[in-house]
Design an enzyme around this catalytic site. Sequence first.
Site, PDB file in Angstrom:
ATOM      1  CG  ASN A 103      83.836  58.181   5.840  1.00  0.00           C
ATOM      2  OD1 ASN A 103      83.354  57.065   5.613  1.00  0.00           O
ATOM      3  ND2 ASN A 103      84.152  59.042   4.873  1.00  0.00           N
ATOM      4  CD1 TRP A 104      85.577  53.708  10.502  1.00  0.00           C
ATOM      5  CD2 TRP A 104      84.658  51.678  10.689  1.00  0.00           C
ATOM      6  NE1 TRP A 104      85.625  53.351  11.825  1.00  0.00           N
ATOM      7  CE2 TRP A 104      85.057  52.100  11.968  1.00  0.00           C
ATOM      8  CE3 TRP A 104      84.040  50.429  10.565  1.00  0.00           C
ATOM      9  CZ2 TRP A 104      84.878  51.324  13.112  1.00  0.00           C
ATOM     10  CZ3 TRP A 104      83.851  49.646  11.703  1.00  0.00           C
ATOM     11  CH2 TRP A 104      84.274  50.091  12.966  1.00  0.00           C
ATOM     12  CE  LYS A 105      87.921  58.350   3.890  1.00  0.00           C
ATOM     13  NZ  LYS A 105      88.549  59.342   3.060  1.00  0.00           N
ATOM     14  CG  HIS A 127      82.799  61.903   1.822  1.00  0.00           C
ATOM     15  ND1 HIS A 127      83.869  61.760   0.967  1.00  0.00           N
ATOM     16  CD2 HIS A 127      83.311  61.962   3.071  1.00  0.00           C
ATOM     17  CE1 HIS A 127      84.986  61.726   1.688  1.00  0.00           C
ATOM     18  NE2 HIS A 127      84.674  61.849   2.964  1.00  0.00           N
ATOM     19  CD  GLU A 153      86.838  59.668  -0.096  1.00  0.00           C
ATOM     20  OE1 GLU A 153      86.135  58.768   0.399  1.00  0.00           O
ATOM     21  OE2 GLU A 153      87.876  60.094   0.454  1.00  0.00           O
ATOM     22  CD  GLU A 176      84.997  65.488   5.281  1.00  0.00           C
ATOM     23  OE1 GLU A 176      85.514  64.935   6.247  1.00  0.00           O
ATOM     24  OE2 GLU A 176      84.607  64.869   4.278  1.00  0.00           O
ATOM     25  N   GLY A 232      92.592  62.623   3.250  1.00  0.00           N
ATOM     26  CA  GLY A 232      93.465  61.474   2.981  1.00  0.00           C
ATOM     27  C   GLY A 232      94.841  61.860   2.461  1.00  0.00           C
ATOM     28  CB  SER A 281      94.760  64.957   7.191  1.00  0.00           C
ATOM     29  OG  SER A 281      94.779  64.459   5.873  1.00  0.00           O
ATOM     30  N   GLY A 304      88.519  60.256   8.748  1.00  0.00           N
ATOM     31  CA  GLY A 304      88.586  59.107   7.846  1.00  0.00           C
ATOM     32  C   GLY A 304      89.638  58.119   8.326  1.00  0.00           C
ATOM     33  N   GLY A 305      90.830  58.225   7.754  1.00  0.00           N
ATOM     34  CA  GLY A 305      91.916  57.267   8.016  1.00  0.00           C
ATOM     35  C   GLY A 305      92.121  56.931   9.485  1.00  0.00           C
TER      36      GLY A 305
HETATM   37  C1  PEP Z   1      86.922  61.750   5.316  1.00  0.00           C
HETATM   38  O1  PEP Z   1      86.889  60.700   4.712  1.00  0.00           O
HETATM   39  O2  PEP Z   1      85.873  62.366   5.530  1.00  0.00           O
HETATM   40  C2  PEP Z   1      88.218  62.255   5.796  1.00  0.00           C
HETATM   41  C3  PEP Z   1      88.251  63.414   6.363  1.00  0.00           C
HETATM   42  O3  PEP Z   1      89.319  61.442   5.606  1.00  0.00           O
HETATM   43  P1  PEP Z   1      90.789  61.624   6.267  1.00  0.00           P
HETATM   44  O4  PEP Z   1      90.582  61.878   7.746  1.00  0.00           O
HETATM   45  O5  PEP Z   1      91.487  60.340   5.989  1.00  0.00           O
HETATM   46  O6  PEP Z   1      91.429  62.805   5.604  1.00  0.00           O
END
Ligand code: PEP
Length: 253
Positions: free
Chosen positions: A13-15, A99, A101, A171, A177, A217, A238-239
């Site tokens: 997920n590049w957000k 998600h 967010e 999640e 994050g 993470s 994500g990151g």
């Molecule tokens: C996400 O955005 O779905 C996520 C899990 O982010 P991260 O890996 O940065 O925690």
Amino acid sequence: MEARSRRPIIAGNWKMYKTVPEAMEAAGDLVGLLRPEPDVEVMIAPPFPALYPVKQILNGSCVRMGAQNVFWEDEGAFTGEVSTQMLVSAGCSYVLIGHSERRRYFNETDSNINKKLSAAFLNNLTPILCVGETEEARENNNTFSVLDKQMEMGLLGLSAESLQTLVLAYEPVWAIGTGKTASNEQAQEVHAFLREWIEKKIGNKLAKSIRILYGGSVKPNNIRGLMAMPDIDGALVGGASLVPESFAQIVRF
Ligand code: PEP
């Protein structure tokens, strides 16, 4: 529950990161790094403007593309929204729905999420439904009641038949994050709960086949332990998905 026979998915997920040229460059690097093809399904979800150009780079590779959000109507006067058909026409085969967010910053409700899921199924987009508890809910021992409500309301009225392609992503909001990953055991406990939930409410067949990804993470150094858990069928990253080298390392766990 018997041993896992489900094909893992590693999804990125590049957000709201990467301009169009940056996204194209990262997609090209990833395609190069994933030769020879890994034995897992791989998906990246770039921001909307980059979808079509990134797809041109991914064509012919093993990397599938998803979107990070969708609206439930097919078309109309809904300024700023994007439909499932538009996503399919841009080359998406997956879409992230619910998600945390989006739930948190854009007031996305379980009922909105339910409509988005219906629209995705109708238009052959594979939805990845994200569920997870906040830190406060976990501390107050409400993890399972929060998940139960998200599942119940998110899947309301959807038939077992339409849910065949559903992918779930657990999640925990406190792990997104933050660098704090759920332990392998904490994640496994929730994944087993979600699989049992599906078994009780939808049926044994879907419970056995549904892929449940862990997100929060995930990094090259923790993916292997998570993937060793019997009910973890992949990761939503994500990151670490923003850097092709680290995402490729996760894919090759
Ligand atoms: C996400 O955005 O779905 C996520 C899990 O982010 P991260 O890996 O940065 O925690």
